[in-house]
Design a protein around this motif. Structure first.
Motif, PDB file in Angstrom:
ATOM      1  N   ASP A  17       0.785  -1.404  -0.104  1.00  0.00           N
ATOM      2  CA  ASP A  17       0.068   0.171  -0.105  1.00  0.00           C
ATOM      3  C   ASP A  17       0.946   1.318  -0.168  1.00  0.00           C
ATOM      4  N   LYS A  18       2.179   1.170   0.222  1.00  0.00           N
ATOM      5  CA  LYS A  18       3.040   2.148   0.260  1.00  0.00           C
ATOM      6  C   LYS A  18       3.662   2.390  -1.286  1.00  0.00           C
ATOM      7  N   ALA A  19       3.374   1.446  -2.140  1.00  0.00           N
ATOM      8  CA  ALA A  19       3.869   1.539  -3.553  1.00  0.00           C
ATOM      9  C   ALA A  19       3.266   2.738  -4.349  1.00  0.00           C
ATOM     10  N   LYS A  20       4.110   3.528  -4.962  1.00  0.00           N
ATOM     11  CA  LYS A  20       3.446   4.735  -5.805  1.00  0.00           C
ATOM     12  C   LYS A  20       3.293   4.133  -7.321  1.00  0.00           C
ATOM     13  N   GLU A  21       2.305   4.467  -7.604  1.00  0.00           N
ATOM     14  CA  GLU A  21       1.880   4.088  -9.136  1.00  0.00           C
ATOM     15  C   GLU A  21       1.385   5.498  -9.846  1.00  0.00           C
ATOM     16  N   LYS A  22       2.194   5.673 -11.039  1.00  0.00           N
ATOM     17  CA  LYS A  22       1.428   6.696 -11.829  1.00  0.00           C
ATOM     18  C   LYS A  22       1.223   6.311 -13.208  1.00  0.00           C
ATOM     19  N   ARG A  23       0.358   6.884 -13.919  1.00  0.00           N
ATOM     20  CA  ARG A  23      -0.274   6.685 -15.236  1.00  0.00           C
ATOM     21  C   ARG A  23       0.170   7.831 -16.263  1.00  0.00           C
ATOM     22  N   ALA A  24       0.425   7.314 -17.591  1.00  0.00           N
ATOM     23  CA  ALA A  24       0.900   8.386 -18.563  1.00  0.00           C
ATOM     24  C   ALA A  24       0.391   7.591 -19.814  1.00  0.00           C
ATOM     25  N   SER A  25      -0.067   8.628 -20.623  1.00  0.00           N
ATOM     26  CA  SER A  25      -0.644   8.282 -22.351  1.00  0.00           C
ATOM     27  C   SER A  25       0.170   8.835 -23.269  1.00  0.00           C
ATOM     28  N   TYR A  26       0.534   8.142 -24.298  1.00  0.00           N
ATOM     29  CA  TYR A  26       1.346   8.639 -25.346  1.00  0.00           C
ATOM     30  C   TYR A  26       0.789   8.185 -26.785  1.00  0.00           C
TER      31      TYR A  26
END
Length: 618
Positions: A3-12
């Motif tokens: 639950d401490k892991a960071k996740e980010k999203r991006a689109s190209y």
């Protein structure tokens, strides 16, 4: 996941995985042609085998200046000229900066360094997104894209997505390659560590580390390892032509390491064994140096180790399969494909199966040929994953062909072709295979961007220069003004394709293109001469460094003015100073004119003006 892991999203629109030279050229080309592009690279510096971590110089179709007119152009050459303008002392940290600056300043391009692609999500025969971990920020990125380009070398994204791939050699019967093994095998060229040694001007001792392997002169008898050049022999016998050719353009010297300190591992999967191979290579590189310093007179008494690589350069692993497999016959016949987008000229260079440990044979088998071959677009996209492209050493070729296509110059121009095609996919809302319907446009776009494709010349219907009447203030015989619209921007097949003036007058030299009819002009493209007969590559080799000229090529035009004339009136003009690039693009607000003049005030040292090509667009 914690639950401490960071996740980010991006689109190209386009995502390039792998930031070696092929990946860099793919990402830059894609972004320059308008696609929102991501470049994901697992290391902290760009350039792959050419980076400061590995320090291999760029080899390519020119075969170390044996075929100089085949030097790669495009983005790769632009980067090398940028480096040449600021790096006379062959500093790899400066080169790292040049590559870093190029991607960071590029519009439409986002770069993820220290980021490793771990997995991907697919839907039938398409990649939807990749999952990548950025170690420095402890962040997992989930990136979706319309088109993906695998420039990892190992074909990692292709492997994760289920793309068809091969390793090892095809049998002679499958593709009818004359030098392929009779039966298919899993031999592969190995990984290498380089080193840098310097002459201190006095005796320098070397104390062997306890992990270093011990080598004998007998074991290294087929591998040149002396600071004093001696007549090349094979086990005491005179060398054959193939060996002499190998040593003339491939053999390193005691000052910058040996490509033949190479190991392919002992198992079936060279990728799985990478860490063990690296450890063994470290043992070998210090063992070879111990032999040079302490194992007899090798002329290296004054030499001292200044740098030793710890990240092996890789030659061979997976090859992703496309709609065509380039093979030995294509290379030896100098084949020109209808869908050609890149080319090669490096000899087919197949290394000994056991690498350094094959003590009883030459370290490499060289199959030489004259001229160049082309590489079809069908080698740059996956045959079974719709939106996957590839560039670099993982393209669709046989192992015999890989012996030539794997060198970085060839990989880089293939990357530019793939990136340009990926951007076209966005414009036409199609998948990579469908670009075959637009192959002429892709080829012409690459030529316009200073790439070279043997057998293909400028046929751009929008180029107003093609129908212009060309005159100049002066011209040398055989290098007339009209050559700037010959359609080829380098020497080819005995034709010079270049305008050269007779000196430079006090008012400068001019070349004028009278348009067929008055038209709106918004762009003038110029291709200057950098003299491909002199290398500009970054290299550790003292011998290769001495072959180069200080500073940028003197033949390049430095200061000039582009003038758009409308009758006797100047409709617009722009003055450029301090140029050191071969390819220049001058933009104007669209303005009507009937003549374009380029007036050259100064070169970077040459006594005459040299211009290969002028294009005019509205």
């Amino acid at each position: 996941m914690s639950d401490k892991a960071k996740e980010k999203r991006a689109s190209y629109e386009v995502t390039v995985v792998g930031g070696g030279l092929s990946g860099m050229c793919a990402a830059l080309a894609s972004a320059r042609h308008g696609a929102r592009t991501a470049l994901i690279h697992e290391r902290h510096v760009l350039g792959g085998n050419a980076s400061s971590e590995i320090r291999m110089h760029v080899c390519g179709a020119s075969e170390s200046m044996q075929k100089p007119d085949l030097e790669e152009g495009g983005i790769l050459y632009e980067l090398m000229l940028e480096n040449k303008s600021r790096n006379d002392y062959f500093n790899f940290s400066v080169w790292d900066m040049v590559l870093f600056a190029a991607v960071k300043r590029q519009a439409n391009l986002t770069v993820y360094l220290n980021t490793v692609v771990e997995d991907c999500v697919t839907d039938d025969d398409r990649i939807l997104k990749v999952s990548a971990y950025q170690m420095t920020t402890e962040t997992r990125w989930v990136i979706d894209s319309t088109v993906f380009i695998d420039c990892t070398g190992n074909g990692t994204l292709g492997y994760l997505s289920g793309a068809q791939y091969r390793t090892g050699s095809e049998s002679r019967e499958e593709l009818h390659e004359p030098h392929a093994p009779e039966k298919a095998d899993n031999y592969r060229m190995g990984n290498t560590l380089l080193f840098k040694a310097v002459d201190r001007g006095h005796s320098v001792r070397f104390k062997r580390p306890d992990f270093a392997r011990v080598f004998t002169e007998e074991e290294l008898r087929y591998r040149t390892h002396s600071a004093v050049h001696k007549a090349q022999t094979k086990g005491g016998e005179p060398a054959d032509d193939a060996y002499m050719r190998l040593t003339s353009f491939s053999t390193s010297s005691v000052d910058y390491g040996y490509w033949w300190i190479e190991l392919p591992g002992k198992k079936e999967d060279i990728i799985d064994e990478y860490e063990e191979i690296r450890d063994d290579l470290v043992s070998c590189i210090y063992g070879v140096w111990d032999h040079i310093k302490n194992g007899g007179d090798h002329g290296a008494d004054h030499y001292d180790l200044e740098w030793v690589g710890m990240l092996p350069g890789v030659r061979e692993s997976r090859r992703l399969m496309g709609d065509y497999i380039l093979n030995e016959n294509d290379i030896l016949s100098n084949r020109i494909f209808d869908d050609a987008v890149a080319y090669g000229g490096w000899a087919m260079d197949i290394h000994a199966p056991g690498g350094l440990y094959d003590f009883d044979q030459m370290p490499s088998k060289i199959i030489s040929f004259d001229g160049a071959y082309t590489i079809p677009y069908r080698c740059y996209y996956s045959g079974n994953i719709q939106n996957l492209m590839m560039a670099g050493r993982d393209i669709s070729v046989s192992r015999m062909a890989l012996g030539s296509t794997r060198v970085m110059g060839t990989c880089a121009i293939g990357g530019q072709a793939a990136g340009t095609a990926a951007a076209m996919c966005m414009r036409y809302h199609c998948m990579p295979r469908e670009i075959l319907d637009h192959i002429k446009e892709l080829q012409q776009t690459l030529l316009e961007d200073d790439c070279y494709i043997p057998g293909i010349s400028n046929e751009d219907p929008e180029d107003l220069a093609r129908t212009a009447v060309v005159t100049a203030s002066s011209q040398r015989e055989g290098h007339e003004a009209k050559e700037v619209i010959s359609g080829v921007s380098r020497r080819e097949g005995g034709r010079e394709n270049i305008w050269i003036s007779r000196g430079i007058g006090e008012e400068g030299e001019w070349i004028s293109l009278k348009l067929k009819e008055r038209a709106a002009v918004s762009q003038v493209r110029l291709t200057f001469d950098s003299n491909f007969h002199y290398a500009i590559k970054l290299t550790l080799s003292g011998k290769r460094q001495k072959q180069q000229r200080v500073g940028v090529p003197p033949e390049l035009v430095k200061d000039y003015t582009v003038i758009l004339w409308d009758g006797e009136t100047i409709a617009a003009q722009k003055k450029i100073t301090g140029n050191y690039q071969r390819a220049n693009r001058i933009e104007f607000e669209p303005v009507f004119c009937d003549r374009v003049e380029v007036r050259v005030h100064e070169t970077n040292g040459a006594e005459d003006v040299h211009i290969y090509e002028i294009r005019i667009k509205n």
